[in-house]
Design a protein around this motif. Structure first.
Motif, PDB file in Angstrom:
ATOM      1  N   UNK A 133       0.656  -1.403   0.113  1.00 25.57           N
ATOM      2  CA  UNK A 133       0.430  -0.141   0.065  1.00 25.57           C
ATOM      3  C   UNK A 133       0.827   1.441   0.236  1.00 25.57           C
ATOM      4  N   UNK A 134       0.589   2.470  -0.269  1.00 21.21           N
ATOM      5  CA  UNK A 134       0.981   3.485  -0.710  1.00 21.21           C
ATOM      6  C   UNK A 134      -0.066   4.507  -0.319  1.00 21.21           C
ATOM      7  N   UNK A 135       0.950   5.476  -0.078  1.00 22.90           N
ATOM      8  CA  UNK A 135       0.546   7.447  -0.659  1.00 22.90           C
ATOM      9  C   UNK A 135       1.698   7.704  -0.884  1.00 22.90           C
ATOM     10  N   UNK A 136       0.734   9.045  -1.999  1.00 22.33           N
ATOM     11  CA  UNK A 136       0.870  10.206  -3.016  1.00 22.33           C
ATOM     12  C   UNK A 136       2.158  11.031  -2.447  1.00 22.33           C
ATOM     13  N   UNK A 137       3.742  11.169  -2.566  1.00 27.60           N
ATOM     14  CA  UNK A 137       4.348  12.224  -2.133  1.00 27.60           C
ATOM     15  C   UNK A 137       4.350  13.228  -2.956  1.00 27.60           C
ATOM     16  N   UNK A 138       4.233  12.916  -4.358  1.00 27.15           N
ATOM     17  CA  UNK A 138       4.498  14.144  -4.947  1.00 27.15           C
ATOM     18  C   UNK A 138       4.445  13.188  -6.669  1.00 27.15           C
ATOM     19  N   UNK A 139       4.358  13.969  -7.494  1.00 26.61           N
ATOM     20  CA  UNK A 139       3.902  14.310  -9.247  1.00 26.61           C
ATOM     21  C   UNK A 139       4.777  15.290  -9.988  1.00 26.61           C
ATOM     22  N   UNK A 140       4.460  14.823 -10.795  1.00 25.45           N
ATOM     23  CA  UNK A 140       4.631  16.163 -11.979  1.00 25.45           C
ATOM     24  C   UNK A 140       4.119  15.516 -13.379  1.00 25.45           C
ATOM     25  N   UNK A 141       3.703  15.969 -14.368  1.00 23.26           N
ATOM     26  CA  UNK A 141       3.357  15.625 -15.816  1.00 23.26           C
ATOM     27  C   UNK A 141       4.690  16.021 -17.185  1.00 23.26           C
ATOM     28  N   UNK A 142       4.064  15.777 -18.388  1.00 17.89           N
ATOM     29  CA  UNK A 142       5.308  16.380 -19.218  1.00 17.89           C
ATOM     30  C   UNK A 142       4.646  15.942 -20.610  1.00 17.89           C
ATOM     31  N   UNK A 143       4.429  16.611 -21.398  1.00 19.97           N
ATOM     32  CA  UNK A 143       4.214  16.579 -22.400  1.00 19.97           C
ATOM     33  C   UNK A 143       5.239  17.273 -23.800  1.00 19.97           C
ATOM     34  N   UNK A 144       5.699  16.005 -25.136  1.00 15.71           N
ATOM     35  CA  UNK A 144       6.482  17.064 -26.027  1.00 15.71           C
ATOM     36  C   UNK A 144       5.634  16.653 -26.951  1.00 15.71           C
ATOM     37  N   UNK A 145       5.626  17.867 -27.844  1.00 17.39           N
ATOM     38  CA  UNK A 145       5.119  18.241 -28.983  1.00 17.39           C
ATOM     39  C   UNK A 145       5.391  18.805 -29.983  1.00 17.39           C
ATOM     40  N   UNK A 146       7.039  18.867 -30.485  1.00 18.15           N
ATOM     41  CA  UNK A 146       7.246  19.093 -31.690  1.00 18.15           C
ATOM     42  C   UNK A 146       8.194  17.861 -32.168  1.00 18.15           C
ATOM     43  N   UNK A 147       8.455  17.103 -30.605  1.00 14.02           N
ATOM     44  CA  UNK A 147      10.002  16.032 -31.752  1.00 14.02           C
ATOM     45  C   UNK A 147       8.949  15.781 -32.595  1.00 14.02           C
ATOM     46  N   UNK A 148      10.270  15.229 -33.809  1.00 10.69           N
ATOM     47  CA  UNK A 148       9.681  14.168 -34.680  1.00 10.69           C
ATOM     48  C   UNK A 148       8.940  12.531 -34.944  1.00 10.69           C
ATOM     49  N   UNK A 149       8.977  11.621 -34.844  1.00 13.75           N
ATOM     50  CA  UNK A 149       8.568  10.072 -35.061  1.00 13.75           C
ATOM     51  C   UNK A 149       9.825   9.893 -34.932  1.00 13.75           C
ATOM     52  N   UNK A 150       9.775   8.715 -33.429  1.00 15.38           N
ATOM     53  CA  UNK A 150      10.600   7.902 -33.242  1.00 15.38           C
ATOM     54  C   UNK A 150      12.009   8.416 -32.645  1.00 15.38           C
ATOM     55  N   UNK A 151      11.764   9.852 -32.324  1.00 15.38           N
ATOM     56  CA  UNK A 151      12.773  10.630 -31.588  1.00 15.38           C
ATOM     57  C   UNK A 151      13.162  10.244 -30.612  1.00 15.38           C
ATOM     58  N   UNK A 152      14.916   9.968 -29.598  1.00 13.93           N
ATOM     59  CA  UNK A 152      14.610  10.132 -28.726  1.00 13.93           C
ATOM     60  C   UNK A 152      14.056  11.985 -27.515  1.00 13.93           C
ATOM     61  N   UNK A 153      13.833  11.443 -26.860  1.00 11.77           N
ATOM     62  CA  UNK A 153      13.316  12.780 -26.188  1.00 11.77           C
ATOM     63  C   UNK A 153      13.597  12.963 -24.565  1.00 11.77           C
ATOM     64  N   UNK A 154      14.231  13.610 -24.474  1.00 11.77           N
ATOM     65  CA  UNK A 154      14.849  14.249 -22.457  1.00 11.77           C
ATOM     66  C   UNK A 154      13.826  14.795 -22.216  1.00 11.77           C
ATOM     67  N   UNK A 155      13.633  14.810 -20.828  1.00  9.81           N
ATOM     68  CA  UNK A 155      12.518  15.251 -20.030  1.00  9.81           C
ATOM     69  C   UNK A 155      13.319  15.501 -18.296  1.00  9.81           C
ATOM     70  N   UNK A 156      14.376  17.063 -18.390  1.00  6.83           N
ATOM     71  CA  UNK A 156      13.928  17.399 -16.934  1.00  6.83           C
ATOM     72  C   UNK A 156      13.175  17.836 -17.073  1.00  6.83           C
ATOM     73  N   UNK A 157      12.597  17.674 -15.544  1.00  2.00           N
ATOM     74  CA  UNK A 157      11.562  18.233 -14.886  1.00  2.00           C
ATOM     75  C   UNK A 157      11.653  18.471 -13.887  1.00  2.00           C
ATOM     76  N   UNK A 158      11.066  18.964 -12.554  1.00  2.00           N
ATOM     77  CA  UNK A 158      10.446  19.450 -11.495  1.00  2.00           C
ATOM     78  C   UNK A 158       9.297  18.755 -10.872  1.00  2.00           C
ATOM     79  N   UNK A 159       9.142  17.907 -10.418  1.00  2.00           N
ATOM     80  CA  UNK A 159       7.883  17.057  -9.028  1.00  2.00           C
ATOM     81  C   UNK A 159       7.722  18.149  -8.488  1.00  2.00           C
ATOM     82  N   UNK A 160       6.690  18.154  -8.108  1.00  2.00           N
ATOM     83  CA  UNK A 160       5.929  19.384  -7.211  1.00  2.00           C
ATOM     84  C   UNK A 160       6.174  19.361  -6.225  1.00  2.00           C
TER      85      UNK A 160
END
Length: 540
Positions: free
Chosen positions: A463-490
């Motif tokens: 069983x678990x409780x949520x600590x934090x989270x964050x979303x990420x979307x990439x809208x511009x990269x070409x299909x089948x390309x590697x995407x790097x996401x650097x994000x801050x969780x809340x």
């Protein structure tokens, strides 16, 4: 799952409108019948020193705004507080008790309903130029009706009123201090976070304003977010309405500002308020609490003992009345820790995190101390998992405050749909304090992709409780390309008990967010040797 399914949705479900109306009637008539002893005492106290009346403020463009005034009749010099209403059809009524409490302490107080809501004319401008002008007109109104000299002026707002309060202070040099509860610094992030649309939050705002009169531009902005169109136009619209855009004006005058925010805020994600706080150079304070939007301060609106409202009174007592109550010498940041509810004062935000622990995502589903390259973990898009932001906006936060946070069955998360990484059991309590940061690399076969990252505290039974989270979307990269996401969780203040594990879950769908994925598309997460995937954990 739907977060908002009623036109009668309220951001303040715990507020008893009948009780507030009865309180106001007692202020007007002196009839205390039906009031609790505590509220009756409040009415008697304020009526002994001030006169309460309802009226109208002439706002921008001549629109009449519904208002309430607590006014002392003597000629003594006094400070003034103006309170723009939250995003609710209750309007200024939400402040009825607190307005009376401030008046009993010697303030002249004006609370008013923002344009377009309840009894106020005009159309909802969402903290735009008309709302800023309304705030100054409301201040004019109380200044003209104050018997004696005015010493200093404060603006206080909760939620919607908090953003208006900051913006009025940035543009009206008469404002000397601000209290901003459940607030925003960057309104754009309430609509779009890491290029991901906050669709449930927008639906909640629309539901809570179902009886309000939205301007055509306001309605089109909200509808555009839901329909995923003209996002750039939405962000330009939000920029003008963001206190962060006007922070130089606040800093030039060193306006003292008190912020209060909930860790699991679903309308105005906490990191943007932290950024606003960090940009301020004048006196400032940030209270962070367990719960969701407006939850931590709601009990105070009913007159119950409340830490947030106590701090608001002390803030104004010092900065408006000149009382040496120790506020100036106290910590800038006070965090309520999940789930023990202990309070931790810190000198500033930079002092919240003492060190960082980096763990790497591996092919074996572990969060390890060393990086590992060459693995792939797949996520199937368009499929729900038990990992979600919350069961409901606002009310889930009330459950957290009552000591009943949502329990997540991590064993039910389909590893064929979501990617999961587990850390070893903690050898001692892990004190997470600050902003976790995630770097992941993935390949998306199609243009447009979205993922949501969740960090869980998992007990030995799964069983678990949520600590934090964050979303990420990439809208511009070409299909089948590697995407790097650097994000801050809340940001968070969370104690992970000894023997519990931290669990990182990444999936492709959460009903809280807009989804740029194609149905049943896949995201392939990996960890290139040159840019390994990792999670930085802030520790206190």
């Amino acid at each position: 799952m739907t977060y908002v399914n009623s036109a009668d949705f309220s951001l303040y479900p715990e507020l008893d409108a009948n009780a507030l109306h009865a309180f106001v009637t007692a202020l007007e008539t002196g009839d205390l019948h039906g009031l609790s002893p505590a509220r009756a005492a409040d009415v008697e106290e304020v009526r002994s020193v001030a006169v309460f009346s309802r009226g109208k403020v002439t706002g921008a463009d001549g629109d009449l705004l519904d208002a309430a005034l607590w006014r002392h009749t003597g000629s003594d010099p006094r400070p003034v507080i103006v309170m723009p209403s939250p995003w609710t059809n209750l309007g200024w009524l939400t402040y009825a008790v607190q307005g009376a409490l401030f008046a009993a302490r010697g303030y002249n107080v004006l609370a008013y309903t923002a344009r377009g809501f309840a009894g106020s004319e005009g159309q909802v401008d969402v903290a735009g130029p008309l709302d800023v002008a309304d705030g100054s007109r409301a201040l004019d109104h109380i200044v003209e009706r104050t018997a004696g000299p005015i010493t200093r002026i404060g603006f206080l707002g909760d939620s919607y009123g908090s953003g208006i309060s900051q913006l009025v202070a940035a543009h009206d040099t008469r404002v000397d201090a601000v209290v901003a509860l459940s607030t925003w610094g960057d309104l754009g992030e309430a609509f779009l976070e890491n290029s991901t649309r906050h669709v449930a939050a927008v639906k909640a705002l629309l539901g809570a304003a179902s009886k309000a009169r939205l301007s055509p531009r306001t309605r089109s902005v909200f509808e555009n977010v839901l329909a995923d169109r003209d996002i750039e136009g939405t962000l330009r619209w939000a920029e003008q309405r963001s206190p962060l855009t006007h922070v130089k004006e606040l800093n030039r005058r060193q306006v003292p500002i008190l912020f209060a925010q909930a860790w699991h805020e679903t309308l105005f994600p906490g990191n943007q308020t932290v950024r606003m706080f960090n940009e301020l150079t004048g006196p400032k304070r940030l209270d962070l609490s367990i719960g969701d939007h407006s939850g931590p301060e709601t009990s105070g609106m009913l007159g119950l003992p409340n830490r947030i409202w106590t701090d608001a009174h002390r803030w104004f007592d010092h900065h408006l009345r000149g009382i040496d109550n120790g506020v100036a010498d106290q910590a800038q940041v006070v965090s309520e820790v999940m789930w023990g509810k202990g309070l931790e004062p810190r000198a500033g935000w930079s002092a919240v995190t003492e060190r960082t622990r980096r763990v790497h995502l591996t092919g074996g589903g572990e969060l390890a101390h060393k990086p590992e390259a060459g693995w792939t973990a797949g996520v199937v898009c368009g499929v729900d998992t038990p990992a979600i932001v919350a069961d409901a906006i606002v009310t889930a936060g009330h459950a957290e405050m009552a000591g009943r946070p949502k329990v997540y069955p991590t064993g039910a998360i389909d590893r064929g749909v979501a990617a999961v990484w587990a850390a070893p059991p903690e050898e001692e309590t892990a004190r997470l304090r600050g902003t976790p940061r995630l770097r992941v690399t993935y390949r998306a076969a199609n243009p447009g992709s979205t993922f949501v990252a969740y960090l869980f505290d998992t007990a030995p039974d799964g069983s678990a409780h949520l600590v934090t989270h964050a979303p990420f979307s990439d809208l511009d990269s070409a299909p089948d390309s590697l995407i790097r996401a650097d994000i801050e969780l809340q940001a968070t203040a969370y104690d992970v008990p000894r023997g519990h594990r931290l669990l990182l879950v990444i999936d492709g769908r959460d009903p809280f967010y807009g989804d740029a994925n194609r149905p049943r598309a896949t995201l392939a997460f990996t960890s290139p040797e040159a840019t390994p995937s990792f999670l930085d954990l802030p520790l206190g």
